[in-house]
Design a protein around this motif. Structure first.
Motif, mmCIF file in Angstrom:
data_model
loop_
_atom_site.group_PDB
_atom_site.id
_atom_site.type_symbol
_atom_site.label_atom_id
_atom_site.label_comp_id
_atom_site.label_asym_id
_atom_site.label_seq_id
_atom_site.Cartn_x
_atom_site.Cartn_y
_atom_site.Cartn_z
ATOM 1 N N ALA A 129 0.832 -1.211 0.000
ATOM 2 C CA ALA A 129 0.000 0.000 0.000
ATOM 3 C C ALA A 129 0.863 1.256 0.000
ATOM 4 N N GLU A 130 1.938 1.235 0.780
ATOM 5 C CA GLU A 130 2.830 2.394 0.829
ATOM 6 C C GLU A 130 3.532 2.602 -0.513
ATOM 7 N N ASN A 131 3.943 1.530 -1.144
ATOM 8 C CA ASN A 131 4.582 1.643 -2.458
ATOM 9 C C ASN A 131 3.610 2.190 -3.499
ATOM 10 N N LYS A 132 2.356 1.760 -3.441
ATOM 11 C CA LYS A 132 1.355 2.274 -4.378
ATOM 12 C C LYS A 132 1.143 3.767 -4.140
ATOM 13 N N GLN A 133 1.083 4.161 -2.863
ATOM 14 C CA GLN A 133 0.899 5.579 -2.524
ATOM 15 C C GLN A 133 2.075 6.406 -3.043
ATOM 16 N N SER A 134 3.283 5.898 -2.900
ATOM 17 C CA SER A 134 4.480 6.619 -3.350
ATOM 18 C C SER A 134 4.534 6.732 -4.863
ATOM 19 N N ALA A 135 3.949 5.772 -5.555
ATOM 20 C CA ALA A 135 4.014 5.753 -7.011
ATOM 21 C C ALA A 135 2.948 6.624 -7.665
ATOM 22 N N LYS A 136 1.998 7.136 -6.889
ATOM 23 C CA LYS A 136 0.956 7.986 -7.461
ATOM 24 C C LYS A 136 1.572 9.243 -8.042
ATOM 25 N N SER A 137 0.965 9.743 -9.123
ATOM 26 C CA SER A 137 1.494 10.962 -9.730
ATOM 27 C C SER A 137 1.259 12.149 -8.790
ATOM 28 N N ILE A 138 2.156 13.087 -8.865
ATOM 29 C CA ILE A 138 2.128 14.260 -7.996
ATOM 30 C C ILE A 138 1.632 15.454 -8.797
ATOM 31 N N ASP A 139 0.887 16.321 -8.150
ATOM 32 C CA ASP A 139 0.453 17.569 -8.773
ATOM 33 C C ASP A 139 1.634 18.537 -8.754
ATOM 34 N N LEU A 140 2.214 18.779 -9.922
ATOM 35 C CA LEU A 140 3.419 19.610 -10.018
ATOM 36 C C LEU A 140 3.111 21.103 -10.145
ATOM 37 N N SER A 141 1.850 21.486 -10.102
ATOM 38 C CA SER A 141 1.515 22.906 -10.256
ATOM 39 C C SER A 141 2.093 23.751 -9.121
ATOM 40 N N ALA A 142 2.276 23.171 -7.948
ATOM 41 C CA ALA A 142 2.833 23.926 -6.821
ATOM 42 C C ALA A 142 4.307 24.255 -7.026
ATOM 43 N N ILE A 143 4.971 23.555 -7.889
ATOM 44 C CA ILE A 143 6.395 23.813 -8.141
ATOM 45 C C ILE A 143 6.585 25.186 -8.784
ATOM 46 N N ASP A 144 5.626 25.645 -9.561
ATOM 47 C CA ASP A 144 5.738 26.964 -10.187
ATOM 48 C C ASP A 144 5.875 28.064 -9.138
ATOM 49 N N VAL A 145 5.252 27.899 -7.994
ATOM 50 C CA VAL A 145 5.370 28.877 -6.917
ATOM 51 C C VAL A 145 6.814 28.923 -6.422
ATOM 52 N N LEU A 146 7.446 27.783 -6.344
ATOM 53 C CA LEU A 146 8.816 27.727 -5.851
ATOM 54 C C LEU A 146 9.813 28.353 -6.819
ATOM 55 N N LYS A 147 9.479 28.374 -8.107
ATOM 56 C CA LYS A 147 10.404 28.940 -9.100
ATOM 57 C C LYS A 147 10.648 30.426 -8.868
ATOM 58 N N GLY A 148 9.657 31.112 -8.293
ATOM 59 C CA GLY A 148 9.793 32.554 -8.082
ATOM 60 C C GLY A 148 10.571 32.918 -6.820
ATOM 61 N N ILE A 149 10.899 31.975 -6.002
ATOM 62 C CA ILE A 149 11.619 32.251 -4.754
ATOM 63 C C ILE A 149 13.098 32.393 -5.058
ATOM 64 N N LYS A 150 13.678 33.502 -4.617
ATOM 65 C CA LYS A 150 15.116 33.726 -4.803
ATOM 66 C C LYS A 150 15.818 33.543 -3.467
ATOM 67 N N LEU A 151 16.824 32.720 -3.454
ATOM 68 C CA LEU A 151 17.586 32.489 -2.238
ATOM 69 C C LEU A 151 18.709 33.508 -2.122
ATOM 70 N N PRO A 152 19.056 33.921 -0.880
ATOM 71 C CA PRO A 152 20.127 34.940 -0.694
ATOM 72 C C PRO A 152 21.485 34.413 -1.091
#
Length: 76
Positions: free
Chosen positions: A53-76
C-alpha cells in the motif's frame, strides 16, 4: 492455494531451499519456523500488505503545479 494438515515437527518444503516447520500449536495459534536463504524476503501478511500500500501511494502521480510557486523564490 494448497492447504495441508501438519503436526508439530512436520515440515513443508518449497522448492529446493525453503522449509516451513510447525513449531508449536496453542489454541488458535500456530508457530511456524521458516528456513530460507537470506536473500529471500519473508514478511508477515499484514506487514507485506502495508508495504504494498505504501509503495502504491508513493508511485501515485504528484500535482506539479505547486512547483511553479517555488520557481519565483530567490535564495540569498
Amino acid at each position: 492455494m494448497l492447504a495441508l494438515t501438519r503436526k508439530i515437527g512436520e515440515r513443508i518444503v518449497i522448492g529446493d531451499n525453503i522449509t516451513v516447520t510447525i513449531v508449536d500449536i496453542k489454541g488458535d495459534s500456530i508457530r511456524i519456523g521458516v528456513d530460507a536463504p537470506k536473500e529471500v524476503k519473508i514478511y508477515r501478511g499484514e506487514i507485506y500488505d502495508a508495504i504494498v500500500a505504501e509503495n502504491k501511494q508513493s508511485a501515485k502521480s504528484i500535482d506539479l503545479s505547486a512547483i511553479d510557486v517555488l520557481k519565483g523564490i530567490k535564495l540569498p
